[in-house]
Design a protein around this motif. Structure first.
Motif, PDB file in Angstrom:
ATOM      1  N   GLU A  10       0.830  -1.209   0.000  1.00 48.23           N
ATOM      2  CA  GLU A  10       0.000   0.000   0.000  1.00 48.23           C
ATOM      3  C   GLU A  10       0.862   1.255   0.000  1.00 48.23           C
ATOM      4  OE1 GLU A  10      -3.150   2.190  -0.604  1.00 48.23           O
ATOM      5  OE2 GLU A  10      -3.196   0.004  -0.595  1.00 48.23           O
ATOM      6  N   GLU A  11       1.955   1.254   0.749  1.00 53.73           N
ATOM      7  CA  GLU A  11       2.867   2.404   0.754  1.00 53.73           C
ATOM      8  C   GLU A  11       3.479   2.610  -0.632  1.00 53.73           C
ATOM      9  OE1 GLU A  11       5.785   2.069   3.873  1.00 53.73           O
ATOM     10  OE2 GLU A  11       4.277   1.237   5.219  1.00 53.73           O
ATOM     11  N   VAL A  12       3.873   1.513  -1.287  1.00 53.78           N
ATOM     12  CA  VAL A  12       4.455   1.599  -2.629  1.00 53.78           C
ATOM     13  C   VAL A  12       3.427   2.148  -3.614  1.00 53.78           C
ATOM     14  CG1 VAL A  12       5.379   0.240  -4.556  1.00 53.78           C
ATOM     15  CG2 VAL A  12       6.129  -0.230  -2.219  1.00 53.78           C
ATOM     16  N   ARG A  13       2.201   1.626  -3.537  1.00 54.40           N
ATOM     17  CA  ARG A  13       1.122   2.098  -4.416  1.00 54.40           C
ATOM     18  C   ARG A  13       0.944   3.606  -4.303  1.00 54.40           C
ATOM     19  NH1 ARG A  13      -2.162  -1.851  -2.362  1.00 54.40           N
ATOM     20  NH2 ARG A  13      -1.794  -3.630  -3.642  1.00 54.40           N
ATOM     21  N   GLN A  14       0.884   4.087  -3.083  1.00 57.74           N
ATOM     22  CA  GLN A  14       0.633   5.510  -2.870  1.00 57.74           C
ATOM     23  C   GLN A  14       1.847   6.362  -3.231  1.00 57.74           C
ATOM     24  OE1 GLN A  14      -0.726   5.819   1.165  1.00 57.74           O
ATOM     25  NE2 GLN A  14      -2.700   4.874   0.709  1.00 57.74           N
ATOM     26  N   ALA A  15       3.030   5.947  -2.834  1.00 56.00           N
ATOM     27  CA  ALA A  15       4.230   6.747  -3.064  1.00 56.00           C
ATOM     28  C   ALA A  15       4.616   6.802  -4.541  1.00 56.00           C
ATOM     29  CB  ALA A  15       5.398   6.193  -2.239  1.00 56.00           C
ATOM     30  N   GLN A  16       4.458   5.690  -5.251  1.00 52.10           N
ATOM     31  CA  GLN A  16       4.932   5.611  -6.627  1.00 52.10           C
ATOM     32  C   GLN A  16       3.811   5.490  -7.643  1.00 52.10           C
ATOM     33  OE1 GLN A  16       7.918   2.564  -6.896  1.00 52.10           O
ATOM     34  NE2 GLN A  16       9.026   3.348  -5.147  1.00 52.10           N
ATOM     35  N   ASN A  17       2.574   5.483  -7.186  1.00 54.98           N
ATOM     36  CA  ASN A  17       1.418   5.370  -8.065  1.00 54.98           C
ATOM     37  C   ASN A  17       1.516   4.135  -8.968  1.00 54.98           C
ATOM     38  OD1 ASN A  17      -1.080   6.100  -9.046  1.00 54.98           O
ATOM     39  ND2 ASN A  17      -0.231   7.393 -10.640  1.00 54.98           N
ATOM     40  N   LEU A  18       1.812   2.993  -8.347  1.00 50.40           N
ATOM     41  CA  LEU A  18       1.879   1.744  -9.094  1.00 50.40           C
ATOM     42  C   LEU A  18       1.422   0.595  -8.215  1.00 50.40           C
ATOM     43  CD1 LEU A  18       4.565   0.028  -8.040  1.00 50.40           C
ATOM     44  CD2 LEU A  18       5.712   1.819  -9.297  1.00 50.40           C
TER      45      LEU A  18
END
Length: 99
Positions: free
Chosen positions: A11-19
């Motif tokens: 979830e952190e990766v999704r939000q931080a990198q939009n992927l």
């Protein structure tokens, strides 16, 4: 229906990198085969992953980039990595031109 196990920080990766991070689906213990959706996802991930792994295998084969046991600093590591990548690009260009 299991679609795979996500990494803990997905979830952190999704939000931080939009992927979205996708991983292949694994069978559960005792499960005879994957469900159709799981098979499709695993195949799709493998199709993307295979050429990337082949590229990194080729770079390792041509340069030995993983042998950095003598590197003692961040700057030394950067010199090692970028030097090896430059060598890989030289090999790639040389092989392409000489063919």
């Amino acid at each position: 229906m299991g679609i795979g196990i996500e990494r803990p920080d997905a979830e952190e990766v999704r939000q931080a990198q939009n992927l979205t991070v996708l991983i292949p689906v694994k069978k559960q213990k005792g499960q005879p085969c994957l469900e159709l959706q799981g098979q499709w996802l695993s195949t799709a991930v493998s199709c993307v992953r295979q050429p990337i792994e082949a590229l990194f295998d080729w770079i390792e084969e041509k340069t030995g980039i993983e042998c950095a046991s003598k590197v003692r600093s961040y700057k030394g590591l950067m010199v090692h990595v970028f030097g090896k990548l430059a060598a890989a690009l030289f090999f790639w260009n040389y092989l392409r031109v000489s063919s």
